[in-house]
Write a protein that holds these residues in place. Structure first.
Motif, PDB file in Angstrom:
ATOM      1  N   ASN A  94      39.302 -10.433   4.410  1.00 43.75           N
ATOM      2  CA  ASN A  94      38.526 -11.028   5.512  1.00 43.75           C
ATOM      3  C   ASN A  94      39.314 -10.963   6.817  1.00 43.75           C
ATOM      4  N   GLN A  95      40.623 -11.229   6.753  1.00 45.59           N
ATOM      5  CA  GLN A  95      41.464 -11.101   7.955  1.00 45.59           C
ATOM      6  C   GLN A  95      41.503  -9.657   8.429  1.00 45.59           C
ATOM      7  N   LEU A  96      41.618  -8.736   7.493  1.00 48.03           N
ATOM      8  CA  LEU A  96      41.627  -7.316   7.833  1.00 48.03           C
ATOM      9  C   LEU A  96      40.313  -6.921   8.494  1.00 48.03           C
ATOM     10  N   ALA A  97      39.193  -7.361   7.927  1.00 43.80           N
ATOM     11  CA  ALA A  97      37.873  -7.043   8.494  1.00 43.80           C
ATOM     12  C   ALA A  97      37.747  -7.597   9.907  1.00 43.80           C
ATOM     13  N   ASP A  98      38.212  -8.819  10.123  1.00 42.35           N
ATOM     14  CA  ASP A  98      38.169  -9.413  11.463  1.00 42.35           C
ATOM     15  C   ASP A  98      39.010  -8.607  12.446  1.00 42.35           C
ATOM     16  N   HIS A  99      40.136  -8.095  11.983  1.00 44.66           N
ATOM     17  CA  HIS A  99      41.048  -7.340  12.856  1.00 44.66           C
ATOM     18  C   HIS A  99      40.427  -6.027  13.344  1.00 44.66           C
ATOM     19  N   VAL A 100      39.625  -5.376  12.500  1.00 48.44           N
ATOM     20  CA  VAL A 100      39.114  -4.038  12.849  1.00 48.44           C
ATOM     21  C   VAL A 100      37.640  -4.020  13.243  1.00 48.44           C
ATOM     22  N   ARG A 101      36.977  -5.153  13.162  1.00 47.70           N
ATOM     23  CA  ARG A 101      35.521  -5.217  13.327  1.00 47.70           C
ATOM     24  C   ARG A 101      35.008  -4.538  14.605  1.00 47.70           C
ATOM     25  N   ASP A 102      35.716  -4.623  15.699  1.00 54.26           N
ATOM     26  CA  ASP A 102      35.228  -4.096  16.973  1.00 54.26           C
ATOM     27  C   ASP A 102      35.718  -2.674  17.273  1.00 54.26           C
ATOM     28  N   SER A 103      36.222  -1.982  16.270  1.00 47.29           N
ATOM     29  CA  SER A 103      36.703  -0.612  16.485  1.00 47.29           C
ATOM     30  C   SER A 103      35.547   0.280  16.928  1.00 47.29           C
ATOM     31  N   PRO A 104      35.772   1.115  17.958  1.00 47.75           N
ATOM     32  CA  PRO A 104      34.684   1.940  18.488  1.00 47.75           C
ATOM     33  C   PRO A 104      34.254   3.086  17.571  1.00 47.75           C
ATOM     34  N   THR A 105      35.178   3.620  16.782  1.00 45.53           N
ATOM     35  CA  THR A 105      34.831   4.721  15.877  1.00 45.53           C
ATOM     36  C   THR A 105      35.401   4.438  14.496  1.00 45.53           C
ATOM     37  N   LEU A 106      34.909   5.179  13.529  1.00 43.60           N
ATOM     38  CA  LEU A 106      35.417   5.047  12.162  1.00 43.60           C
ATOM     39  C   LEU A 106      36.897   5.422  12.101  1.00 43.60           C
ATOM     40  N   ALA A 107      37.286   6.472  12.812  1.00 41.25           N
ATOM     41  CA  ALA A 107      38.700   6.877  12.811  1.00 41.25           C
ATOM     42  C   ALA A 107      39.571   5.755  13.364  1.00 41.25           C
ATOM     43  N   ASP A 108      39.142   5.131  14.469  1.00 45.15           N
ATOM     44  CA  ASP A 108      39.911   4.019  15.032  1.00 45.15           C
ATOM     45  C   ASP A 108      39.996   2.857  14.044  1.00 45.15           C
ATOM     46  N   LEU A 109      38.874   2.566  13.396  1.00 42.88           N
ATOM     47  CA  LEU A 109      38.839   1.478  12.416  1.00 42.88           C
ATOM     48  C   LEU A 109      39.840   1.742  11.288  1.00 42.88           C
ATOM     49  N   LEU A 110      39.839   2.960  10.769  1.00 37.40           N
ATOM     50  CA  LEU A 110      40.746   3.296   9.667  1.00 37.40           C
ATOM     51  C   LEU A 110      42.202   3.261  10.113  1.00 37.40           C
ATOM     52  N   GLU A 111      42.482   3.762  11.309  1.00 37.87           N
ATOM     53  CA  GLU A 111      43.862   3.744  11.802  1.00 37.87           C
ATOM     54  C   GLU A 111      44.362   2.313  11.985  1.00 37.87           C
ATOM     55  N   GLN A 112      43.574   1.507  12.684  1.00 38.87           N
ATOM     56  CA  GLN A 112      43.971   0.114  12.904  1.00 38.87           C
ATOM     57  C   GLN A 112      44.059  -0.639  11.586  1.00 38.87           C
ATOM     58  N   GLY A 113      43.084  -0.393  10.720  1.00 38.01           N
ATOM     59  CA  GLY A 113      43.038  -1.096   9.441  1.00 38.01           C
ATOM     60  C   GLY A 113      44.210  -0.772   8.547  1.00 38.01           C
ATOM     61  N   LEU A 114      44.552   0.506   8.414  1.00 37.56           N
ATOM     62  CA  LEU A 114      45.678   0.882   7.557  1.00 37.56           C
ATOM     63  C   LEU A 114      46.995   0.317   8.076  1.00 37.56           C
ATOM     64  N   ALA A 115      47.196   0.401   9.382  1.00 36.39           N
ATOM     65  CA  ALA A 115      48.444  -0.139   9.951  1.00 36.39           C
ATOM     66  C   ALA A 115      48.521  -1.655   9.737  1.00 36.39           C
ATOM     67  N   PHE A 116      47.425  -2.353  10.020  1.00 36.60           N
ATOM     68  CA  PHE A 116      47.395  -3.806   9.850  1.00 36.60           C
ATOM     69  C   PHE A 116      47.580  -4.186   8.380  1.00 36.60           C
ATOM     70  N   ALA A 117      46.864  -3.492   7.500  1.00 34.81           N
ATOM     71  CA  ALA A 117      46.924  -3.806   6.072  1.00 34.81           C
ATOM     72  C   ALA A 117      48.329  -3.584   5.523  1.00 34.81           C
ATOM     73  N   HIS A 118      48.927  -2.464   5.878  1.00 35.37           N
ATOM     74  CA  HIS A 118      50.279  -2.165   5.396  1.00 35.37           C
ATOM     75  C   HIS A 118      51.276  -3.202   5.898  1.00 35.37           C
ATOM     76  N   ARG A 119      51.188  -3.528   7.167  1.00 35.83           N
ATOM     77  CA  ARG A 119      52.099  -4.519   7.761  1.00 35.83           C
ATOM     78  C   ARG A 119      51.897  -5.891   7.103  1.00 35.83           C
ATOM     79  N   SER A 120      50.650  -6.267   6.876  1.00 34.83           N
ATOM     80  CA  SER A 120      50.351  -7.566   6.275  1.00 34.83           C
ATOM     81  C   SER A 120      50.891  -7.676   4.860  1.00 34.83           C
TER      82      SER A 120
END
Length: 197
Positions: A71-97
């Motif tokens: 849920n925290q991960l979803a909140d972090h990436v929810r406003d990403s403009p493209t799928l590629a941006d969402l995946l990039e932000q999500g993977l970095a955030f998820a790995h760091r978390s």
């Protein structure tokens, strides 16, 4: 009993108390009596909520914490403009978390034989959550012409969900702390077969 102003349900209170016990004692040493002391809830009430006892309580606590994490991960990436941006932000955030998650790190280091089977069980529940989250982004990409013609959106969501789960803690040759490598991973490996050329 849940207090009138308590925002957590009784079940959530018990899961949070169990989580604090696991944090303190480890999974192997956490007992129902520890949860009784931590939560202030009677043993009988705990068994009414979790008839399987300690094993069910621990499994549900792992699932509860994983749900909180995603849920925290979803909140972090929810406003990403493209799928590629969402995946990039999500993977970095998820790995760091995951790297910074003290309890998870401690358990993986000291009790992997207890934690890993629970994580495997929970991943079956997590995959549909991630895939469902990705579906609207994939539809938007398809509508914008950024996916290859004929891509099956449901299968693409499932593929991406499985890939994301496997990469979060085991990125292979990619350094998920390096934005350039994350971008390459997303654009070449993850989206290479589904994105429009």
């Amino acid at each position: 009993m849940t207090q009138p102003n308590d925002p957590l349900t009784l079940r959530d209170r018990l899961l949070a108390a169990t989580y604090r016990c696991v944090e303190r004692f480890g999974m192997g040493k956490t007992t129902v009596d520890d949860v009784v002391k931590e939560s202030g809830v009677s043993r009988a009430t705990i068994y009414r909520q979790f008839p399987g006892g300690r094993d069910e309580l621990l499994l549900e606590t792992v699932g509860w914490e994983i749900a909180n994490y995603f849920n925290q991960l979803a909140d972090h990436v929810r406003d990403s403009p493209t799928l590629a941006d969402l995946l990039e932000q999500g993977l970095a955030f998820a790995h760091r978390s995951v790297a910074e998650h003290a309890v998870l790190r401690k358990m993986l280091d000291t009790e992997p034989e207890r934690l890993l089977p629970l994580l495997t069980t929970e991943s079956a529940k997590t995959l549909p959550f991630i895939a469902d989250f990705l579906l609207p982004y994939l539809r938007r990409e398809a509508k914008a012409g950024r996916l290859r013609p004929g891509v099956d959106i449901d299968r693409a969501a499932d593929y991406l969900a499985r890939s994301i789960l496997s990469l979060i803690d085991a990125p292979g040759r990619f350094d998920l702390d390096d934005p350039d490598q994350v971008a390459d991973l997303v654009r070449v490996e993850l989206l290479g077969g589904i994105a429009a050329p």
